[in-house]
Design an enzyme around this catalytic site. Sequence first.
Site, PDB file in Angstrom:
ATOM      1  N   LYS A   1      14.696 -27.607 -50.696  1.00 21.95           N
ATOM      2  CA  LYS A   1      14.334 -28.752 -51.518  1.00 21.95           C
ATOM      3  C   LYS A   1      14.260 -28.279 -52.974  1.00 21.95           C
ATOM      4  CE  LYS A   1      10.777 -32.431 -51.644  1.00 21.95           C
ATOM      5  NZ  LYS A   1       9.534 -32.901 -51.001  1.00 21.95           N
TER       6      LYS A   1
ATOM      7  N   SER B   1       9.748 -37.652 -49.594  1.00 22.15           N
ATOM      8  CA  SER B   1      10.598 -37.223 -50.701  1.00 22.15           C
ATOM      9  C   SER B   1      11.615 -36.145 -50.329  1.00 22.15           C
ATOM     10  CB  SER B   1       9.735 -36.697 -51.851  1.00 22.15           C
ATOM     11  OG  SER B   1       9.006 -35.561 -51.423  1.00 22.15           O
TER      12      SER B   1
ATOM     13  N   SER C   1       5.952 -36.234 -46.870  1.00 22.77           N
ATOM     14  CA  SER C   1       7.293 -36.054 -47.438  1.00 22.77           C
ATOM     15  C   SER C   1       8.240 -35.172 -46.638  1.00 22.77           C
ATOM     16  CB  SER C   1       7.189 -35.493 -48.861  1.00 22.77           C
ATOM     17  OG  SER C   1       6.978 -36.552 -49.764  1.00 22.77           O
TER      18      SER C   1
END
Lengths: 99, 473, 477
Positions: B75, B150, B174
């Site tokens: 990420k 996210s 997330s």
Amino acid sequence: MTSLSREDVAHVAKLARLALSDEDLERYTDQLRAVLDHARDLEAFDFESTAPTAHPFAAAAYLREDVVVEGLDRDEVLNQAPAVEDDRFCVPQIIGDAP
Amino acid sequence: MTTAIELADSVRRGETTATTLTEGSLAAIAAGNGALNAFLHVDVDGALSAAARVDRAVANGEDPGPLAGVPIALKDNLCTRGVPTTAASRILEGWRPPYTATVVDRLLGAGAIPVGKTNLDEFAMGSSTENSAFGPTRNPHDHARVPGGSSGGSAAAVASGMVPIGLGSDTGGSIRQPAALCGVVGVKPTYGMVSRYGLIAFASSLDQIGPLTRSVADAAVCLEVIAGHDPRDSTSLQEPAPSLVASLHDGVEGRTVALVRELLDGAAPDVEAAVNASAAVLRDAGATVIEISIPELRLGLSAYYLIAPAEASSNLARYDGVRYGLRVDADDLTMMNVATRTKGFGDEVKRRIMLGTYALSAGYYDAYYGRAQRVRTLLSRAFAGAYGRADLLVGATAPTTAFELGAKTTDPMAMYLSDVYTIPSNLSGDPAITVPFGSGADGLPLGVQLLGPARSERLVFAAAQVLEEGAPR
Amino acid sequence: MTILDGYEMVVGLEVHTELKTVTKLFCGCANAFGSAPNTNVCPVCLGLPGSLPVLNRGAVELAMAIGTALGCSILPSSFHRKNYFYPDMPKDYQISQYDEPINVGGTLELPDGSTVRIERAHLEEDTGKTTHVGASGRIHGAERSLVDYNRAGVPLVEIVSAPDITSAAQARAYAAELRSILVATGASDGRMEEGSMRVDANVSVRRVGDATLGTRCEIKNLNSLRSLQRAVDHEAERQSELVAAGGRVVQETRHWDEVAGTTVTMRSKEEAYDYRYFPEPDLLPLVPEDPWRDRVAAELPALPAARRTTLLALLGEPTPSQRDQVLSVVELGIDAMVTSAVSSGVDPARALSRVANEVAALNGAETLGVDDVVTVLSMEQAGELSATHAKAVLADLVEHGGDPRELAKRRGFEQLDASSLDATIDEVVASFPDEWTRYCQGDDKLAQFFVGHVMKQTKGQADGKAVIAGLASRRSR
Ligand SMILES: [Mg+2]
Ligand SMILES: [Zn+2]
């Protein structure tokens, strides 16, 4: 809890160093008010007897020994900076003293 | 699809090479990323040279580690030295960190091959990956739908087969919510189990890094690699990583699992049906299933949307145009700060910064932030009470399957509600995992969430393994 | 320049002291003064995204030593974030202790016997250093500013006194005594000019006899004890005149202008910041265990008050000027030279006077080795060096360093060791038997006659007092 006003939003934007257009201000006020209105459900509980939690598992602090660890190469650091002068980070003129 | 464990084994046995696997992953990304926008940056050179190192180790008869040659997606809020790291924000566009996150170092040490940086909601603030400054990621199962967020980029990268493992961060769901929406496994470990050093902070007391994988076993291997005390993170637990793989097949016989009413309230009927079916799988495996209510969980959302923005408002103050990232020039310092932040941050980030600033500001602290911190205490107590009656809790991960792009972008509150089942574990710090469990009425994947008390990862993973084996095909 | 009659001042001081740790408060960068810009930096003290603070055990220990020395309770504590934007602060918040400081409630007794209560002494991090570039070189009118983060994250202890101080002289005495304590504990080098100790003064005035406190102003930029005393005096005068004229004091932050000798407005209360303090989520509570606290207390060196008592006891019945000298050598941190010299056999009054007058006058006196000073004083005591020569050797020591006996020899002072002086006196006495007889019969004026001859023989290098002492001891045999 009181209802959030446009002035409140303008004030926090200033504290947070954000500029808002009138239209932004309108929109953000509505949106933030919706979140804060939802948070009214927190009022229903008795909090007096409850201590706040700042951290999920509050063990005692982890301490580091006072020994030098190699840091960063200055050029690598300054290469990332928007403006540099004399090996220092350069900023536009400051109006107002440090707190 | 082949699991990460199988891939690493074949690299270690010399049946394939890290370079072959890496090239395969890079090719899959090249072919698929245009449609998905899962990756913001692909580090071809870095990946190939890491793969060459692993192959050399194998050739020299050394053990390159449990993730030998396994391509991994990071990420893009994890710092990687010399490799662009943006947190999907214009304000960090072009920034190349001079240091690497602990988790990335540990993955490299275990032979894994970081192939690139994945998309996310800006600074991890969002539940759909639509808040990225670099365009939304699309759900591999239906390109008109969001992957969740996210960590939507990592979820989509794993679900589409570009990589077997992705790392995400979970502040309010997330990792788990996008994993559920993309049909992969997602883990939010116990707070402090994984070092946050090098994770660009959203809300420090809630953030945890964890894996997204195609199997529970892969998640276990990955978590074993990245977990364990880090002297650079004071909040990391002062204990070694738990051994999860060894107990993965321990089962749930004799355990009590509680279906939590509040973790199903408001869920779509197909989601509710999947959770009930998962409970039946656990019962069939020898667990006692009970139903309980934890009313305090209903307060989680409100507490979260005060605490997380408050911490974020402070964590994001440093993006001021002075030391790195974007600067918008202006005549004086304050105007430069304002111009930079106004241009560099997207809508949702500004919203949360202002919300958090308000919750901390003079005269409002006690009513908002202080109160939310007390709710946190209530919530943890309530969880502790539940764990007096059950070993594990089960519920939905998200209220629905993946929704359409744009469906919730104009109504922040509606978007926030997609995290209602995942938020409580972040507030308490306890671990939770989502396991794919069939599909919804629309044919899209569904996830079921398992929750356990702090440090109960072994138990949570064993139960997740049972669910994985019993999930509808 | 002083407060008007009928008014009294109420002063509290906030002292920030940099701790003499090896590394910074939350990272392993060197805590060093004077390095090239931005060379002692890392992700943590630059506030890079993803970096996290880890507390330095050494800093905690020095903070505990300060608390112990000030008689504070050392308590479990925690850190908060103080949020405000400023470019010298890399994270745009300062990590500081807020409602749970490590040291709470102590007392500082001043040499005059008065006491000032200590409210707290807490840990926090320092900021970087900003240089203003442009026409004036000052912040106002600068075109741009340059930031060096070497100092960012250096550990500070902020010591907050109660508003117990009632005069500018007492404010100065408090700061001086505190500085001596900080130096004694090894927590700080106490250098105000270098900014390693910084003092802010909160000053208010009220009519004598009033119970309520007046509105206070905070004065910043006090770079020396002298500035502190002048600024407090000036501010009390300003406020008392304002109130006497029917005006009202406005709560604000003021800046001491050393050149003009006045305080000027920096920031009014309306412009006060909303710091949005909240618990630092990246750090856990700090709980100093009892054995640690006990060890710190046990290792605490002698503090200035105790050292003054020791010196005064050595002197027996000190004169008022000796009392002043004791105060001054302790304040300068050079009192160990006196006590060591005395235990090596030097006369206490002579040792005190030499250290308080000669040594203290030297630039860099505190850098002198105690043993070297003791050697010089002992040589003088033994008559091997004259008073003048002793001073010269001390000055050489400060300037060049080295072995004091070597330095004396190099200057040609070495022949006058005790035995050669004795031999010279014997020689002179033998040369003038008549004068010696008269001297022995009580004609004291003849002492100068002998001294003159000894001086002639030694080319002026003998110590007159030592010669007289030598003559007297021969006469009494
Ligand atoms: Mg302070
Ligand atoms: Zn540092």
